[in-house]
Design a protein around this motif. Structure first.
Motif, PDB file in Angstrom:
ATOM      1  N   SER A 122      -4.228 -11.616 -11.032  1.00  0.00           N
ATOM      2  CA  SER A 122      -4.105 -11.887 -12.463  1.00  0.00           C
ATOM      3  C   SER A 122      -4.318 -10.651 -13.328  1.00  0.00           C
ATOM      4  N   LEU A 123      -5.131  -9.699 -12.820  1.00  0.00           N
ATOM      5  CA  LEU A 123      -5.410  -8.503 -13.611  1.00  0.00           C
ATOM      6  C   LEU A 123      -4.955  -7.277 -12.835  1.00  0.00           C
ATOM      7  N   GLY A 124      -5.807  -6.248 -12.827  1.00  0.00           N
ATOM      8  CA  GLY A 124      -5.570  -5.070 -12.001  1.00  0.00           C
ATOM      9  C   GLY A 124      -4.192  -4.497 -12.185  1.00  0.00           C
ATOM     10  N   ILE A 148      -3.532  -5.386   3.376  1.00  0.00           N
ATOM     11  CA  ILE A 148      -2.998  -5.270   2.014  1.00  0.00           C
ATOM     12  C   ILE A 148      -3.803  -6.157   1.066  1.00  0.00           C
ATOM     13  N   TYR A 149      -4.116  -7.366   1.490  1.00  0.00           N
ATOM     14  CA  TYR A 149      -4.920  -8.262   0.661  1.00  0.00           C
ATOM     15  C   TYR A 149      -6.330  -7.707   0.438  1.00  0.00           C
ATOM     16  N   ASP A 150      -6.870  -7.067   1.476  1.00  0.00           N
ATOM     17  CA  ASP A 150      -8.251  -6.587   1.402  1.00  0.00           C
ATOM     18  C   ASP A 150      -8.390  -5.265   0.653  1.00  0.00           C
ATOM     19  N   GLN A 153      -6.545  -1.746  -4.200  1.00  0.00           N
ATOM     20  CA  GLN A 153      -6.276  -0.456  -4.832  1.00  0.00           C
ATOM     21  C   GLN A 153      -4.957   0.155  -4.388  1.00  0.00           C
ATOM     22  N   ILE A 154      -4.365  -0.333  -3.299  1.00  0.00           N
ATOM     23  CA  ILE A 154      -3.096   0.245  -2.855  1.00  0.00           C
ATOM     24  C   ILE A 154      -1.903  -0.349  -3.591  1.00  0.00           C
ATOM     25  N   CYS A 155      -2.145  -1.400  -4.375  1.00  0.00           N
ATOM     26  CA  CYS A 155      -1.112  -1.958  -5.256  1.00  0.00           C
ATOM     27  C   CYS A 155       0.154  -2.365  -4.519  1.00  0.00           C
ATOM     28  N   LYS A 156      -0.014  -3.206  -3.504  1.00  0.00           N
ATOM     29  CA  LYS A 156       1.127  -3.774  -2.785  1.00  0.00           C
ATOM     30  C   LYS A 156       0.977  -5.291  -2.734  1.00  0.00           C
ATOM     31  N   THR A 157       2.088  -5.991  -2.706  1.00  0.00           N
ATOM     32  CA  THR A 157       2.086  -7.439  -2.562  1.00  0.00           C
ATOM     33  C   THR A 157       3.007  -7.820  -1.418  1.00  0.00           C
ATOM     34  N   ILE A 239      -5.018   0.665   6.785  1.00  0.00           N
ATOM     35  CA  ILE A 239      -3.853   0.815   5.913  1.00  0.00           C
ATOM     36  C   ILE A 239      -3.474   2.280   5.752  1.00  0.00           C
ATOM     37  N   LYS A 240      -4.456   3.182   5.929  1.00  0.00           N
ATOM     38  CA  LYS A 240      -4.175   4.619   5.787  1.00  0.00           C
ATOM     39  C   LYS A 240      -3.314   5.141   6.937  1.00  0.00           C
TER      40      LYS A 240
END
Length: 598
Positions: A122-124, A148-150, A153-157, A239-240
């Motif tokens: 909703s934000l971020g 990705i969910y966790d 900060q990586i801004c992916k959906t 993720i890195k």
């Protein structure tokens, strides 16, 4: 929050046990024991590591810990109150309190994770999130989606998953639907407005990855990949570690595997010399040799910056390594003799050479001095000081050479093959094609041209080359040293050759552009000494298999050592006059198959 939930659970258990009305005596019992109950439960929670978890990542493991802590804590309360203090709580209160405590304490933790996810959506940066397609609906794909969910900060959906298993179609992984197989990639990208594709198939073959990448590059999406199955050992993925697809992923063949036990036998506890140790091949040789605990590793290079960089890297990674870095030229015979006399190296990897074809065409005398006589200097010292093995790094350009660089490398091969018959040292050569990412190779050149907006320049639309990665090339060199008996030229099965024009187009697509639309490809014509294709063997060498499925060996060609010596003595004399035409003529006499095409 836990103090509140512990006490609430006790009161709620009493309230349920007595049909929603707690007797005054039981309330009094609660008031008497509230502090002790809270202390006991908090101690149990602390001992169960409930305060050491990062609750944004709460999962089944944390839930098991909560259940166990609630059970142990309730059991301790039962023993203390019922058996020791004789406080008359009903026995049924304890299991009821345990269930309520599990639900409330666990619920508070998982609610925190849920609220973080809601906040992220909703934000971020949710409006700027990249819409991601995951290729691979197995364990790796599941872990990627979870990561990705966790990591908001990586801004992916994650929007959709692709998997070739028809049974999985329309099923969901962490709420993300599997919308088809690889044939549906382009359609899903268009319908779901996908901006980035992540290939999560760490156990797939290189051939399969190549096919997937070919499809994905048509979509113009950013393309990422989870590199290898080792990344998801023990169910862990970072993720890195998801990186850009690289041109190495498109070779379409499996990487070379080496016999580590065989390698360690001849490198362990030996004095190893790597000439050209600061270069692309030389530095990777040093990295891999360092793993086998040599008695001493000597890095010899004329260029101090590269030598310094690999020195510092090795000292960081291998604290106990006995490392010697020497700045010297292989042309300086006296200096090379001093180095051999002092250090007595037993295994030599000779990687020092001039290798750039166009530059050497304009500076042929330098190629002769370095590649022929520099090699002779090191080889003669290896023989003189009793080295066990000498491995020459050669090139496919030495086969039927059409340029002075290839011709000088062929003379270097002939020299060490001839010396093998005169020496106790085992002299061998390792011949391979172009190395991806090496200094001056085509890939960095193309990347620079793409970064500058193009055009990307290719010499000829039909030019082809064999390619391998730097680690592969080095593993072959080390393995060849282990298999050496003397006089051989080892050759790697490098798979199918690659069209340079296709390589340029792949690299342009991987950079997010469309070839010939966003970035132009220009054909500039073959350069002096350049041919359309390279060969790996001379006709007379033949080809035999070895115990390594990817390594073949050309049978030794016996050179007349005395005749070769005479011709090289003449060539050395010519060098003093700097008469390049005369020197070229002598090289052609030494290497009859040398034919200039430029």
């Amino acid at each position: 929050m836990d103090v509140f939930l512990i006490n609430s659970s006790i009161l709620a258990a009493l309230w349920l046990r007595f049909d929603f009305t707690i007797p005054q005596l039981q309330l009094q019992n609660y008031y008497t024991t509230a502090v002790l109950t809270t202390v006991i439960m908090l101690m149990v929670f602390y001992m169960s590591n409930l305060y050491n978890s990062v609750w944004r990542y709460a999962s089944i493991d944390e839930l098991i810990s909560i259940v166990a802590a609630s059970f142990v804590g309730s059991s301790i309360l039962f023993i203390v109150y019922f058996h020791l203090l004789r406080i008359n709580f009903p026995r049924s209160m304890y299991p009821i309190a345990m269930l309520l405590l599990t639900a409330s304490v666990g619920g508070s933790r998982f609610a925190y994770r849920f609220l973080r996810r809601v906040k992220r959506i909703s934000l971020g940066c949710s409006m700027q999130n990249k819409r991601v397609l995951i290729i691979g609906g197995g364990t790796a794909g599941s872990l990627v989606i979870k990561e990705i969910y966790d990591n908001p900060q990586i801004c992916k959906t994650p929007v959709a998953v692709i998997d070739d298993d028809a049974v999985k179609y329309r099923r969901k992984i962490h709420g993300v639907s599997i919308l088809g197989n690889r044939g549906d990639i382009e359609k899903v990208v268009k319908e779901e407005k996908i901006q980035e594709i992540i290939i999560a198939m760490p156990s797939a073959t290189k051939t399969e990855i190549r096919k997937i990448v070919d499809i994905c590059t048509k979509t113009k999406c950013d393309l990422k990949i989870l590199p290898g199955v080792y990344e998801i050992l023990d169910g862990k993925v970072d993720i890195k570690k998801i990186r850009d697809v690289q041109i190495e992923d498109l070779l379409g063949r499996e990487a070379v595997k080496v016999n580590l036990e065989e390698i360690s036998d001849y490198l362990h506890n030996e004095v190893i010399l790597v000439t050209g140790g600061g270069g692309s091949i030389g530095s990777e040789l040093c990295r891999q040799i360092a793993r086998f605990d040599p008695r001493e590793l000597i890095i010899l290079d004329i260029y101090e910056n590269n030598a310094y960089e690999i020195q510092q890297e090795l000292l960081r990674k291998h604290k106990k390594i006995n490392l010697e870095v020497i700045i010297a030229s292989i042309r300086d015979k006296k200096r090379i003799e001093q180095i051999f006399e002092k250090h007595q190296p037993k295994v030599i990897f000779h990687a020092a050479a001039h290798k750039h074809v166009p530059l050497m065409e304009n500076n042929p005398m330098e190629a002769i001095k370095n590649n022929i006589f520099g090699t002779m200097n090191v080889a003669e010292c290896a023989h003189q000081y009793g080295a066990k093995r000498f491995v020459l790094i050669s090139t496919d350009k030495a086969v039927n050479p059409t340029n002075i660089m290839g011709a000088t490398k062929r003379v270097a091969e002939m020299t060490i093959q001839a010396m093998n018959h005169q020496s106790e040292t085992e002299f061998v050569a390792v011949r391979f094609g172009n190395v991806l990412g090496s200094n001056g190779s085509v890939i960095p050149h193309f990347k620079k041209q793409i970064a500058e907006g193009g055009p990307v320049t290719v010499t000829h639309p039909d030019i082809i080359r064999y390619f391998m990665t730097i680690p592969e090339a080095v593993q072959l060199v080390i393995q060849a040293g282990a298999m050496a008996q003397g006089g051989e030229i080892f050759v790697l099965d490098m798979g199918d050759p690659v069209k340079i024009a296709d390589l340029a187009r792949d690299l342009i697509r991987l950079s997010g552009f469309e070839p010939d639309t966003d970035i132009k490809i220009e054909f500039t014509g073959l350069r002096p000494g350049e041919k359309l294709y390279e060969e790996l063997l001379l006709k007379e060498e033949g080809l035999q298999g070895t115990k390594h499925e990817k390594i073949f060996v050309g049978k030794p060609i016996v050179s007349d050592f005395k005749k070769l010596q005479r011709e090289l003595m003449i060539l050395r004399t010519v060098l003093a006059s700097e008469d390049s035409a005369l020197a070229d003529g002598i090289v052609r006499k030494v290497v009859p198959e040398y034919r200039c095409v430029g």
